[in-house]
Design an enzyme around this catalytic site. Structure first.
Site, PDB file in Angstrom:
ATOM      1  N   ASP A   1      24.735 -41.831  46.247  1.00 18.03           N
ATOM      2  CA  ASP A   1      25.467 -40.564  46.221  1.00 18.03           C
ATOM      3  C   ASP A   1      26.925 -40.751  46.631  1.00 18.03           C
ATOM      4  OD1 ASP A   1      25.671 -37.868  45.771  1.00 18.03           O
ATOM      5  OD2 ASP A   1      25.011 -37.299  47.774  1.00 18.03           O
TER       6      ASP A   1
ATOM      7  N   ASN B   1      19.860 -33.343  37.237  1.00 18.59           N
ATOM      8  CA  ASN B   1      21.229 -33.741  36.838  1.00 18.59           C
ATOM      9  C   ASN B   1      21.605 -33.278  35.426  1.00 18.59           C
ATOM     10  OD1 ASN B   1      21.350 -36.917  38.666  1.00 18.59           O
ATOM     11  ND2 ASN B   1      22.010 -34.880  39.281  1.00 18.59           N
TER      12      ASN B   1
HETATM   13  C1  FPP Z   1      25.583 -39.299  42.669  1.00 16.30           C
HETATM   14  O1  FPP Z   1      26.950 -39.117  42.890  1.00 16.30           O
HETATM   15  C2  FPP Z   1      25.381 -40.227  41.602  1.00 16.30           C
HETATM   16  C3  FPP Z   1      24.777 -39.949  40.417  1.00 16.30           C
HETATM   17  C4  FPP Z   1      24.237 -38.630  40.046  1.00 16.30           C
HETATM   18  C5  FPP Z   1      24.644 -40.965  39.396  1.00 16.30           C
HETATM   19  C6  FPP Z   1      24.479 -42.361  39.920  1.00 16.30           C
HETATM   20  C7  FPP Z   1      24.877 -43.259  38.847  1.00 16.30           C
HETATM   21  C8  FPP Z   1      25.477 -44.451  38.991  1.00 16.30           C
HETATM   22  C9  FPP Z   1      25.724 -45.138  40.261  1.00 16.30           C
HETATM   23  C10 FPP Z   1      25.934 -45.158  37.794  1.00 16.30           C
HETATM   24  C11 FPP Z   1      24.981 -45.188  36.645  1.00 16.30           C
HETATM   25  C12 FPP Z   1      23.725 -45.892  36.938  1.00 16.30           C
HETATM   26  C13 FPP Z   1      23.241 -46.863  36.170  1.00 16.30           C
HETATM   27  C14 FPP Z   1      21.917 -47.448  36.471  1.00 16.30           C
HETATM   28  C15 FPP Z   1      23.993 -47.387  35.033  1.00 16.30           C
HETATM   29  P1  FPP Z   1      27.534 -37.672  42.674  1.00 16.30           P
HETATM   30  O2  FPP Z   1      28.072 -37.585  41.318  1.00 16.30           O
HETATM   31  O3  FPP Z   1      26.474 -36.657  43.007  1.00 16.30           O
HETATM   32  O4  FPP Z   1      28.672 -37.663  43.740  1.00 16.30           O
HETATM   33  P2  FPP Z   1      29.130 -36.418  44.619  1.00 16.30           P
HETATM   34  O5  FPP Z   1      27.955 -36.011  45.451  1.00 16.30           O
HETATM   35  O6  FPP Z   1      30.251 -36.978  45.418  1.00 16.30           O
HETATM   36  O7  FPP Z   1      29.557 -35.360  43.657  1.00 16.30           O
END
Ligand code: FPP
Length: 247
Positions: free
Chosen positions: A24, A72
Site C-alpha cells: 500500500d 479495486n
Molecule cells: C496500493 O496502493 C496498491 C495497489 C492497489 C496496487 C499494487 C500494485 C503494484 C505494487 C504494482 C502492480 C503489481 C504487479 C504484480 C505487477 P494505493 O494505490 O492504494 O496507494 P494509496 O493508498 O497511497 O492511494
C-alpha cells in the site's frame, strides 16, 4: 542491492514460512512527489522485484502479494487500465527471470474478469513454472478474502449436493483444500506498508494466526533492508496459537 551481510542477519531457524504483503501507499508516494498515481504503481513494481529477489535469496517458502483487490475495480477507469497494463507487462518481462530463479508462480483470486490477453499470460506463466521447487510466489489479483471463502463454500456445497462428501465431514482441513492457496502453509507474517492499520480483506482464513507488521513506509520506498527487519522482528515474536508460552 541486498548484501550477504544483511542476509546473514536473518536466523534461518526463526524464518516465517509464508510472508504476505499488502503493497500500500503507491498513490501517496506519487502525490507527495507531484506525480501521477500511475508513477507510484510503476515504482511499486520495482520494489516488488527487489522483494522477490530477497525472498529467493533467503529461500523463503511462500510469498504472497496483494496486487489488485475485488474492490479495486471501483477505482477510476484510467487507473484500473494502467494497473492492467502494468500487470501484463510485468508478467511478460519477468516470467523468464522468475523461472530461472526456480520461482513457482500462482494467482489467487477470480481472474475471469481480466482481459483474454492477461488471462492467457497468467496461464502461460503458471504453466511455465509449475514444476519449479523454489519460492511459492502468489499474486493476489481480483482477490478478496471473503470472496475466496464464499467460492470455497460454493465448491463444497456442490460436492455435498453431488454426494461426494457429507456435510459432517467438512473440517478446517477439507475447507482449506478448496481455497486458492491449497497446499501452501498458513501466513506466518503479514506486512502492510503505507501506514494504515488494517487487513483489507486479505487472506482472512490463511492469516488467522499471522503476526502483523505495519510500517509507515509507502510501498515504493519499502526496501529489502526493511523487509529483513520485519523478518528479524518476526523471529523474536512469542507465537502461542491460543495456547501458552513454552518454558
Ligand atoms: C496500493 O496502493 C496498491 C495497489 C492497489 C496496487 C499494487 C500494485 C503494484 C505494487 C504494482 C502492480 C503489481 C504487479 C504484480 C505487477 P494505493 O494505490 O492504494 O496507494 P494509496 O493508498 O497511497 O492511494
Amino acid at each position: 542491492m541486498v548484501t550477504d551481510d544483511l542476509l546473514k542477519k536473518v536466523d534461518k531457524s526463526k524464518m516465517p514460512r509464508h510472508v504476505a504483503i499488502i503493497m500500500d501507499g503507491n498513490g501517496r508516494w506519487a502525490n507527495l512527489r507531484g506525480l501521477l498515481r500511475s508513477a507510484g504503481h510503476t515504482a511499486g513494481v520495482k520494489t516488488l522485484k527487489k522483494i522477490l529477489t530477497t525472498a529467493v535469496n533467503l529461500k523463503l517458502e511462500a510469498l504472497t502479494v496483494y496486487a489488485f483487490s475485488t474492490e479495486n475495480w471501483k477505482r477510476p477507469l484510467t487507473e484500473v487500465e494502467f494497473l492492467m497494463h502494468l500487470f501484463s507487462e510485468y508478467l511478460e518481462k519477468e516470467k523468464l527471470e522468475m523461472h530461472a530463479n526456480n520461482v513457482r508462480i500462482r494467482f489467487l483470486g477470480r481472474t475471469e474478469d481480466f482481459s483474454p490477453l492477461i488471462q492467457s499470460q497468467i496461464q502461460s506463466a503458471t504453466d511455465l513454472m509449475k514444476n519449479n521447487t523454489g519460492v511459492k510466489f502468489n499474486i493476489a489479483a481480483d482477490y478478496g478474502g471473503q470472496d475466496e471463502i464464499v467460492r470455497a463454500a460454493q465448491k463444497l456445497a456442490r460436492k455435498v449436493a453431488n454426494g461426494e462428501i457429507s456435510a459432517e465431514n467438512i473440517t478446517a482441513n477439507v475447507f482449506e483444500d478448496e481455497l486458492d492457496t491449497v497446499g501452501q502453509p498458513p501466513v506466518d507474517l503479514l506486512i502492510r506498508t503505507g501506514g494504515d492499520l488494517r487487513i483489507s480483506n486479505f487472506l482472512l482464513w490463511q492469516a488467522a494466526y499471522a503476526e502483523l507488521w505495519f510500517t509507515k513506509t509507502n510501498f515504493p520506498e519499502f526496501t529489502p533492508e526493511e523487509f529483513i527487519e520485519a523478518l528479524i522482528d518476526f523471529g523474536n515474536r512469542d507465537r502461542r496459537f491460543g495456547g501458552v508460552t513454552k518454558d
